[in-house]
Design a protein around this motif. Sequence first.
Motif, PDB file in Angstrom:
ATOM      1  N   ALA A   1      20.186  -7.861   2.482  1.00 38.48           N
ATOM      2  CA  ALA A   1      18.792  -8.080   2.891  1.00 38.48           C
ATOM      3  C   ALA A   1      17.856  -7.933   1.693  1.00 38.48           C
ATOM      4  CB  ALA A   1      18.408  -7.085   3.991  1.00 38.48           C
ATOM      5  N   ILE A   2      18.130  -6.962   0.813  1.00 37.47           N
ATOM      6  CA  ILE A   2      17.333  -6.789  -0.403  1.00 37.47           C
ATOM      7  C   ILE A   2      17.537  -7.975  -1.346  1.00 37.47           C
ATOM      8  CG2 ILE A   2      17.072  -5.382  -2.494  1.00 37.47           C
ATOM      9  CD1 ILE A   2      17.799  -2.941  -0.748  1.00 37.47           C
ATOM     10  N   ALA A   3      18.781  -8.435  -1.448  1.00 40.55           N
ATOM     11  CA  ALA A   3      19.082  -9.567  -2.339  1.00 40.55           C
ATOM     12  C   ALA A   3      18.293 -10.810  -1.945  1.00 40.55           C
ATOM     13  CB  ALA A   3      20.577  -9.861  -2.316  1.00 40.55           C
ATOM     14  N   TYR A   4      18.166 -11.069  -0.646  1.00 37.61           N
ATOM     15  CA  TYR A   4      17.445 -12.256  -0.176  1.00 37.61           C
ATOM     16  C   TYR A   4      15.937 -12.024  -0.089  1.00 37.61           C
ATOM     17  CZ  TYR A   4      21.967 -14.299   1.161  1.00 37.61           C
ATOM     18  OH  TYR A   4      23.241 -14.822   1.155  1.00 37.61           O
ATOM     19  N   MET A   5      15.517 -10.762  -0.088  1.00 37.00           N
ATOM     20  CA  MET A   5      14.093 -10.444   0.023  1.00 37.00           C
ATOM     21  C   MET A   5      13.311 -10.942  -1.188  1.00 37.00           C
ATOM     22  SD  MET A   5      12.304  -6.652   0.165  1.00 37.00           S
ATOM     23  CE  MET A   5      12.664  -6.289  -1.566  1.00 37.00           C
ATOM     24  N   THR A   6      13.876 -10.781  -2.390  1.00 40.62           N
ATOM     25  CA  THR A   6      13.106 -11.089  -3.595  1.00 40.62           C
ATOM     26  C   THR A   6      12.808 -12.579  -3.758  1.00 40.62           C
ATOM     27  OG1 THR A   6      15.173 -11.025  -4.876  1.00 40.62           O
ATOM     28  CG2 THR A   6      13.877  -9.028  -4.796  1.00 40.62           C
ATOM     29  N   PRO A   7      13.778 -13.499  -3.570  1.00 37.77           N
ATOM     30  CA  PRO A   7      13.404 -14.911  -3.673  1.00 37.77           C
ATOM     31  C   PRO A   7      12.511 -15.355  -2.518  1.00 37.77           C
ATOM     32  CG  PRO A   7      15.687 -14.714  -2.965  1.00 37.77           C
ATOM     33  CD  PRO A   7      15.233 -13.345  -3.358  1.00 37.77           C
ATOM     34  N   LEU A   8      12.597 -14.681  -1.375  1.00 41.60           N
ATOM     35  CA  LEU A   8      11.693 -14.987  -0.264  1.00 41.60           C
ATOM     36  C   LEU A   8      10.252 -14.721  -0.672  1.00 41.60           C
ATOM     37  CD1 LEU A   8      10.818 -15.463   2.692  1.00 41.60           C
ATOM     38  CD2 LEU A   8      11.437 -13.069   3.150  1.00 41.60           C
ATOM     39  N   ILE A   9      10.002 -13.544  -1.246  1.00 37.82           N
ATOM     40  CA  ILE A   9       8.642 -13.206  -1.689  1.00 37.82           C
ATOM     41  C   ILE A   9       8.190 -14.174  -2.780  1.00 37.82           C
ATOM     42  CG2 ILE A   9       7.266 -11.438  -2.862  1.00 37.82           C
ATOM     43  CD1 ILE A   9       9.048  -9.343  -1.431  1.00 37.82           C
ATOM     44  N   GLY A  10       9.091 -14.490  -3.703  1.00 37.64           N
ATOM     45  CA  GLY A  10       8.751 -15.433  -4.768  1.00 37.64           C
ATOM     46  C   GLY A  10       8.402 -16.806  -4.232  1.00 37.64           C
ATOM     47  N   SER A  11       9.104 -17.252  -3.202  1.00 37.55           N
ATOM     48  CA  SER A  11       8.845 -18.579  -2.629  1.00 37.55           C
ATOM     49  C   SER A  11       7.469 -18.649  -1.983  1.00 37.55           C
ATOM     50  CB  SER A  11       9.921 -18.908  -1.588  1.00 37.55           C
ATOM     51  OG  SER A  11      11.209 -18.922  -2.165  1.00 37.55           O
TER      52      SER A  11
ATOM     53  N   LEU B   1      14.096 -17.030   4.047  1.00 37.03           N
ATOM     54  CA  LEU B   1      13.784 -16.213   5.214  1.00 37.03           C
ATOM     55  C   LEU B   1      14.913 -16.289   6.244  1.00 37.03           C
ATOM     56  CD1 LEU B   1      11.875 -14.343   6.676  1.00 37.03           C
ATOM     57  CD2 LEU B   1      10.633 -16.345   7.553  1.00 37.03           C
ATOM     58  N   SER B   2      15.502 -17.462   6.399  1.00 37.33           N
ATOM     59  CA  SER B   2      16.647 -17.595   7.306  1.00 37.33           C
ATOM     60  C   SER B   2      17.795 -16.697   6.860  1.00 37.33           C
ATOM     61  CB  SER B   2      17.121 -19.055   7.356  1.00 37.33           C
ATOM     62  OG  SER B   2      16.141 -19.891   7.923  1.00 37.33           O
ATOM     63  N   LEU B   3      18.075 -16.710   5.564  1.00 36.25           N
ATOM     64  CA  LEU B   3      19.158 -15.881   5.034  1.00 36.25           C
ATOM     65  C   LEU B   3      18.812 -14.398   5.113  1.00 36.25           C
ATOM     66  CD1 LEU B   3      19.987 -18.057   1.903  1.00 36.25           C
ATOM     67  CD2 LEU B   3      21.536 -17.647   3.822  1.00 36.25           C
ATOM     68  N   GLN B   4      17.554 -14.079   4.864  1.00 33.38           N
ATOM     69  CA  GLN B   4      17.137 -12.679   4.877  1.00 33.38           C
ATOM     70  C   GLN B   4      17.230 -12.087   6.284  1.00 33.38           C
ATOM     71  OE1 GLN B   4      14.614 -10.367   5.654  1.00 33.38           O
ATOM     72  NE2 GLN B   4      15.222  -8.917   4.067  1.00 33.38           N
TER      73      GLN B   4
ATOM     74  N   PRO C   1       7.819 -22.883   8.123  1.00 33.25           N
ATOM     75  CA  PRO C   1       9.110 -22.279   7.743  1.00 33.25           C
ATOM     76  C   PRO C   1       9.386 -20.963   8.460  1.00 33.25           C
ATOM     77  CG  PRO C   1       7.530 -22.118   5.928  1.00 33.25           C
ATOM     78  CD  PRO C   1       6.949 -23.053   6.937  1.00 33.25           C
ATOM     79  N   LEU C   2       8.324 -20.223   8.772  1.00 35.97           N
ATOM     80  CA  LEU C   2       8.505 -19.006   9.564  1.00 35.97           C
ATOM     81  C   LEU C   2       9.111 -19.343  10.918  1.00 35.97           C
ATOM     82  CD1 LEU C   2       8.088 -16.005  10.248  1.00 35.97           C
ATOM     83  CD2 LEU C   2       5.739 -16.572  10.910  1.00 35.97           C
ATOM     84  N   ALA C   3       8.564 -20.377  11.554  1.00 34.63           N
ATOM     85  CA  ALA C   3       9.080 -20.794  12.859  1.00 34.63           C
ATOM     86  C   ALA C   3      10.515 -21.296  12.747  1.00 34.63           C
ATOM     87  CB  ALA C   3       8.180 -21.888  13.439  1.00 34.63           C
TER      88      ALA C   3
ATOM     89  N   ILE D   1      12.923 -18.399  12.305  1.00 36.18           N
ATOM     90  CA  ILE D   1      13.096 -17.706  13.584  1.00 36.18           C
ATOM     91  C   ILE D   1      14.009 -18.518  14.501  1.00 36.18           C
ATOM     92  CG2 ILE D   1      11.892 -17.002  15.695  1.00 36.18           C
ATOM     93  CD1 ILE D   1       9.536 -16.184  13.905  1.00 36.18           C
ATOM     94  N   LEU D   2      13.811 -19.829  14.509  1.00 34.44           N
ATOM     95  CA  LEU D   2      14.675 -20.683  15.331  1.00 34.44           C
ATOM     96  C   LEU D   2      16.134 -20.594  14.866  1.00 34.44           C
ATOM     97  CD1 LEU D   2      12.485 -23.912  15.716  1.00 34.44           C
ATOM     98  CD2 LEU D   2      12.932 -22.165  17.436  1.00 34.44           C
ATOM     99  N   VAL D   3      16.348 -20.628  13.561  1.00 35.30           N
ATOM    100  CA  VAL D   3      17.708 -20.549  13.014  1.00 35.30           C
ATOM    101  C   VAL D   3      18.391 -19.259  13.466  1.00 35.30           C
ATOM    102  CG1 VAL D   3      19.032 -20.240  10.890  1.00 35.30           C
ATOM    103  CG2 VAL D   3      17.278 -22.021  11.016  1.00 35.30           C
ATOM    104  N   ASN D   4      17.654 -18.178  13.482  1.00 34.30           N
ATOM    105  CA  ASN D   4      18.207 -16.864  13.831  1.00 34.30           C
ATOM    106  C   ASN D   4      17.868 -16.441  15.252  1.00 34.30           C
ATOM    107  OD1 ASN D   4      19.359 -15.530  11.196  1.00 34.30           O
ATOM    108  ND2 ASN D   4      17.472 -16.578  10.577  1.00 34.30           N
ATOM    109  N   PHE D   5      17.466 -17.402  16.077  1.00 30.63           N
ATOM    110  CA  PHE D   5      16.940 -17.054  17.394  1.00 30.63           C
ATOM    111  C   PHE D   5      17.971 -16.308  18.242  1.00 30.63           C
ATOM    112  CE2 PHE D   5      15.610 -17.816  21.786  1.00 30.63           C
ATOM    113  CZ  PHE D   5      14.280 -17.418  21.711  1.00 30.63           C
ATOM    114  N   ALA D   6      19.225 -16.713  18.191  1.00 31.21           N
ATOM    115  CA  ALA D   6      20.244 -16.055  19.011  1.00 31.21           C
ATOM    116  C   ALA D   6      20.349 -14.577  18.664  1.00 31.21           C
ATOM    117  CB  ALA D   6      21.596 -16.747  18.820  1.00 31.21           C
ATOM    118  N   ALA D   7      20.391 -14.265  17.376  1.00 28.86           N
ATOM    119  CA  ALA D   7      20.486 -12.867  16.945  1.00 28.86           C
ATOM    120  C   ALA D   7      19.204 -12.104  17.271  1.00 28.86           C
ATOM    121  CB  ALA D   7      20.777 -12.798  15.454  1.00 28.86           C
ATOM    122  N   LEU D   8      18.062 -12.722  17.023  1.00 27.53           N
ATOM    123  CA  LEU D   8      16.781 -12.053  17.276  1.00 27.53           C
ATOM    124  C   LEU D   8      16.546 -11.822  18.764  1.00 27.53           C
ATOM    125  CD1 LEU D   8      14.529 -13.958  14.713  1.00 27.53           C
ATOM    126  CD2 LEU D   8      15.362 -11.614  14.529  1.00 27.53           C
TER     127      LEU D   8
END
Length: 819
Positions: A152-162, A182-185, A231-233, A236-243
């Motif tokens: 989660a930390i690994a994917y957090m940094t490029p998310l913030i950069g994007s 964000l999908s990966l994070q 992209p936020l939506a 969320i859709l990509v991870n909707f089952a888990a969320l």
Amino acid sequence: MQITGFRTRYLPHLVNVALFLIITLVYFHPVLEGKRLKTNDNTVYISSSREIAQHREKYGEEPLWTNSMFGGMPAYLISTHFSGNLVSAVDGVLKLFKTPVAAIFLTMAGFYVLLLLFGLNPWVAGVGAMAFALSSYHFIILGAGHNTKAYAIAYMTPLIGSIIYAYRRNAIAGAIMVAWFLSLQIMANHLQITYYALIVLLLFGFTELICALREKRLIGFLKTTALLMLPLAVAILVNFAALYTTYEYGEYSIRGKSELVSKENETSTGLDIQYATQWSYGIDETMTLLIPGFKGGASKPFSTDSKTYQALRQNNAADAINQLPKYWGTQPGTDGPVYVGAVVFFLFVLGIFVLKGPDKWWLISAIVLSILLAWGKNLLWFTELFMNYIPGYNKFRAVSMTLVIAEFAIPLMGFLTLNGVLRGSIAMMDLMKGLKWATIVTGGTLLLFILIPGLAGSFVSAFEEGQIPDWLRSAMIADRKEMLRGDAFRSLVFVIASAALIWLYINEKISLKMLVPVLALLILTDMWPVNRRYLGPGKFVSPSQFNRSFSANQADKFILADSSVKRVLNLSVSPFNDATTSYYHQSIGGYHGAKLKRYQELIDSVMMSEIQMFIGALSNAQSEAGLESALKTLNSINMLNTKYIIYNPAANPITNPYAVGNAWFPERISYVADSNEELARLRRLEPGEVLVTEEFRAMSDSGSDAAPLNEEEIILTSYKPNELIYKSFSSEKRVAVFSEIYYPAGWQAYIDGNPVSHFRVNYILRGLVIPEGEHEIRFAFQPSSFTKGNRVSLAGSLILFLVTAGFVGSTLIRRYRSG
């Protein structure tokens, strides 16, 4: 020209990625020998997910439920594959080298992307990526087995950069990257880190808004903000089952609202503040960011060459060395300090003096906020403010984890400062003045602790105060002082070296080609040995050694010889903080950060007191009759069909004749007003009695609760974690009780294939009214949240792939047409 273009555009990235991989593989070289990292949390995961994995392999489906822990609970936060999420395949490719190699490699790569998006030179960005990834916390969490947190930390940094890239350079390209990262994070499945990323982004967003207002570009800011909702939506859709399944489960977990009413007639929500702040960073402990051994390091025993060990030997108490940790901070224990590195910390302090612009202020704000929140109970008024008024904050425990924000922001600010130095965007006078003061402040602080280590405190923890003799106390203090001095001195060396390196560069004594590799070498020399203290080759074991961790002991073998479906209480471990029992058995204990709230309440109010009384009675029992008398009092344990109690793994377990079985017809139903009364009455439950709240009276009072006849029975005929089938016979309509956990969000009861409603009894169990005669009863776990969620995830995945393909295709066409 083509070769020159390749060298300029692609070669630095290929070299950096190769270096990331080489550094990671060299550090984790035991994996090249086929060894595995042995960690506590990995053992917990393997043990708690074994029933799930076995079901998945045998039936080719997700069970979504397991009975291996806490009597039974959803598998969503243990091990669940969401087939609708196609991005998981990309995640699998990125993790090709497996944990821990993949975790550190992706952490480097992620921060590298972040720095490139900020416009840094690739070679400088490569050094910054190494500096961030080599922060001690990343190795400490891997050593503890906190793999989801690491990714989660690994994917957090490029998310913030994007997101920053979208606001400042290219909104559409940034939005595409946000959707992916964000999908990966989110997929990393550590919502606490996602929450902390949100805090960072809110601070950035607020700063960016102020700049937009000042520079009269509010419309552009609002357009980009609106665009980023897409992209936020999608993520969320990509991870909707888990969320969706996690959200649904959250209502029933310890993160949800309790039905128990306090004296003030208020219902509790979120985590208890004492539980959430149990691991709070000490205020003075924050100095570990610069001095790793400031508080003794990890909660590991002193070495045999320490003054403490010598003092113990002289007093014939050498065996006590394992009970004396080097750590002396305020936390109950720690696997190691958060150390960002002396070089990185120096660059950050330099940035405080010379960096200009909005990035400086939102980064400093993030650092200060994360430190204040990490102090937890040591700054209780501030923690209570967030726990009570900031949405979502009270859902997470271990507040010291907020230092993840500082660990991210300090190196980012440090390398943004270095970038300014290298580009000449900082006036020479300001730079020389800032370099002088950064060296004085950082180096002076370190020198002060070297000369007067007593400034750090007493070198004795609150847990040790008054508990150790003076001869031992003085030896421990001497060792801890020596550790602080040693680490302060090594940090001072790196600070002076860093200052000298920058001074040589700005005075044109060395070139950029010299500065970059020397700086990289300084950082590697600084961080490598510190990280070795907490995650070294000794943590790796051969596959055969790893598998021996799960070998069945005598108690396990005895229980496994009984093929019936039953539960186990293991008193040879801390039953509610250990998952190893779940590897072979259906345990009434376990270890999980989000167990069912009702089950936790049962543990706190009934189970623990019953277990403590039983242990006392067991030690005093002089006969078999005395043992049976003790077993008879275990109301909550018996109703869960706990047939075996392990007290010594090397011996046969205690067989419990009072385990009620998989299902039974009660002799009497007692109705209680609410959950408070129901839980209180469980402590004095009479034989054959079950409790039902008024909420479920209408569903239960149509069934007889007269003493069952001898020929009346209900037996379990088929078991799967997600499907239980029973045969019953009764001479009249009866209430049946099942020793299974009541969870209404997915469990459906059937009688002879027809769906029927069931209800809750005895606070956590299932009850069902069964018609007279012979019937088949089936319980199936069929949560619609999982089925519907996978469909939505599939749609979100397809949208992401199609939009990305369209963007990449159109970009390539434009470049082709432009020549």
